[in-house]
Structures are given as C-alpha cells and as structure tokens.
Design an enzyme around this catalytic site. Structure first.
Site, mmCIF file in Angstrom:
data_model
loop_
_atom_site.group_PDB
_atom_site.id
_atom_site.type_symbol
_atom_site.label_atom_id
_atom_site.label_comp_id
_atom_site.label_asym_id
_atom_site.label_seq_id
_atom_site.Cartn_x
_atom_site.Cartn_y
_atom_site.Cartn_z
ATOM 1 N N ARG A 149 0.843 -1.200 0.000
ATOM 2 C CA ARG A 149 0.000 0.000 0.000
ATOM 3 C C ARG A 149 0.877 1.248 0.000
ATOM 4 O O ARG A 149 0.581 2.218 -0.699
ATOM 5 C CB ARG A 149 -0.934 0.008 1.213
ATOM 6 C CG ARG A 149 -2.049 -1.023 1.147
ATOM 7 C CD ARG A 149 -3.055 -0.842 2.270
ATOM 8 N NE ARG A 149 -3.819 0.393 2.121
ATOM 9 C CZ ARG A 149 -4.611 0.895 3.057
ATOM 10 N NH1 ARG A 149 -4.701 0.292 4.235
ATOM 11 N NH2 ARG A 149 -5.294 2.001 2.846
ATOM 12 N N CYS A 172 -1.020 5.901 9.225
ATOM 13 C CA CYS A 172 -1.395 4.616 8.629
ATOM 14 C C CYS A 172 -2.490 4.882 7.624
ATOM 15 O O CYS A 172 -2.447 5.883 6.917
ATOM 16 C CB CYS A 172 -1.828 3.633 9.714
ATOM 17 S SG CYS A 172 -3.268 4.190 10.660
#
Length: 286
Positions: free
Chosen positions: A183, A241
């Site tokens: 990611r 995050c």
C-alpha cells in the site's frame, strides 16, 4: 511513565485484587474491530475477559464527517468522555485494553485515552489469545453494566501532526508509514481514493513490531529497528497509517523503544482525499 504492557497473569491477579500493585482500580476494554468486519460485538459476546466492556471503535473512538477529514477522525472529546464514563472509568483508574488482532485495533483506545489525559492505559500483550492460551476463563454475553464513571478528559496530552503540518514535517523529520509495504508503494489501494504515500515518508509496517505470538518485540529490538529506519535519540517520530488505527500500534512500539511518537490522526485516508496534496509511489531512499 506508567507501564504500557501487562501480561495475562498480571491482569488476572489485578482483577482479583481490584488493582495493580503499581496502578489504580482496573477497568478492562474489549476493542474488537477489523477493517473487513468492523462490528466485533458477536465475537465479544462469544467470549471476552470477565467484566470487559465492549468498545465500538467506529462509534466510540471515531467521529464521522466528510471524506476530507479521513475515515476515523477523532471524536469530540465530550463524546469520548461520555463513552469512558459509560465504561465506568474514574480518575486514577488503570485501563487495560485488548482485541483479537495482536492489539492492532485496541492500540487506538490506548493512544486516544492517553491523548485525552488518562495517565495509566495498558495493553494486554499478546491480546486475547494470551489470556486464552494461559487457560484463563472467558465470559459470554454482555458484561454487567458498571456504575457510570466520573473521569474528565481533555485532548492534548500527546503530540500530534495535523494535515497542514505533516507534509513539511516529512521534508526534514522522520515520518513512518505503518501500512503494509504494497500500500505504501502504491501497488494496491483497497479503500482510499489514491494509492501511494506522503512524499518523504518511510515504509515501516507495524506488523513487524510483533512476533508470531502477537506480543511486542523486546524494547531493544524495537529500538534497533527504528534506529535503522532513521530514528534518533531526543527527536519525535511522526507516524500515520490508513485511517489512524494502526498508527496507534506503531506509536506503542515507538514508545516502548524510547522514542516520542507524533501521530497524524487523519492519516492516508485524509491526505489522499485532498486532491491538491502530492502523492509519492515506490520506495523512498533512507
């Protein structure tokens, strides 16, 4: 600083005694939540630590607003205070949090309550499996509703990064991305509108802070890891995050290692929803 982690046996003894030897009255919170299964109440009712109050991460530990605020913006402090009182928390209590996901979810409660001024919040190291693997009993259904607490909360006890600060911070300081490497690199993006990472951020998946048993690595090992990523003594380390949940887990690891974490609560879900902000892909040089 109060302890950050507790063991299953120490928690059992504290529940029996009503207090930790180095803490206050014990309150236990069950924070079951997963990205693909956000409602953890069925699992909670199937078996939880006796007396543990269920915490709904999406509603108790987050607000809901425009996408430009991120997927899990911080709740108003009044709302968090009302929830904490519903869980029976008074000033001076020791709050223990856990989940069934290596504390990846419950760390949000640890960080948010600490940010709101609760001085003694601990994680059950190894999460729920540490309790069940030790052969300790679980309770089914809903725990008994506690007497409402009286705790008073105020935000600001821990340092944070805001949207208008994090880009400049990454240019000169260490900013860690706690998401999975794929990611971060922009190879996949299952939920947010743009793939990639904040320019200047370094990939540091928080899953590497725990062993196979879900327990955090020893402080020296964590310290070595973060130093290899560029952390230096005496400096704060920024962390984000996807939506501010596992960033809290990284904050726990950084604190255990002796560094001061500075969480960007909006995280990638907020940054990526601002089309005017740049996005980087691939890996950053260290």
């Amino acid at each position: 600083m109060a302890s950050i982690l507790t063991t299953a046996h120490d928690l059992r003894d504290a529940l029996a005694a009503g207090t930790f030897p180095d803490g206050g009255r014990v309150r236990v919170l069950d924070v079951r939540w997963r990205l693909d299964r956000p409602d953890g109440r069925p699992e909670y009712r199937a078996g939880h630590i006796p007396g543990a109050q269920y915490v709904d991460l999406d509603h108790d530990l987050a607000a809901h607003g425009a996408p430009t605020e991120g997927r899990h913006p911080l709740p108003p402090v009044e709302a968090l205070q009302a929830a904490a009182r519903r869980w029976g928390i008074d000033a001076g209590d020791t709050v223990v949090v856990y989940d069934d996901l290596k504390n990846m979810s419950s760390a949000r409660a640890w960080w948010l309550l600490r940010y709101a001024g609760v001085a003694d919040v601990r994680l059950l190291d190894g999460a729920l499996s540490a309790w069940t693997d030790a052969g300790l009993e679980v309770e089914e259904g809903d725990a008994e509703t506690p007497t409402p607490g009286t705790v008073e909360l105020t935000y600001g006890a821990l340092p944070t990064l805001e949207l208008d600060e994090v880009g400049v911070f990454a240019e000169s300081e260490l900013l860690l991305d706690a998401r999975a490497g794929e990611r971060y690199r922009g190879e996949v993006e299952p939920i947010d509108p743009r793939a990639g990472h904040i320019p200047g951020a370094i990939s540091a998946p928080t899953t590497e802070n725990v062993g196979g048993d879900g327990r955090f690595l020893e402080p020296d090992a964590l310290r070595s890891r973060f130093r290899m990523l560029g952390a230096e003594d005496g400096l704060t380390v920024g962390v984000y995050c996807g939506s501010g949940v596992t960033a809290a887990h990284q904050a726990v690891a950084l604190t255990l290692a002796g560094f001061e974490p500075r969480v960007f609560p909006g995280s990638w879900s907020q940054w990526s929803n601002h089309e005017e902000l740049p996005v980087a892909t691939g890996s950053e040089p260290r």
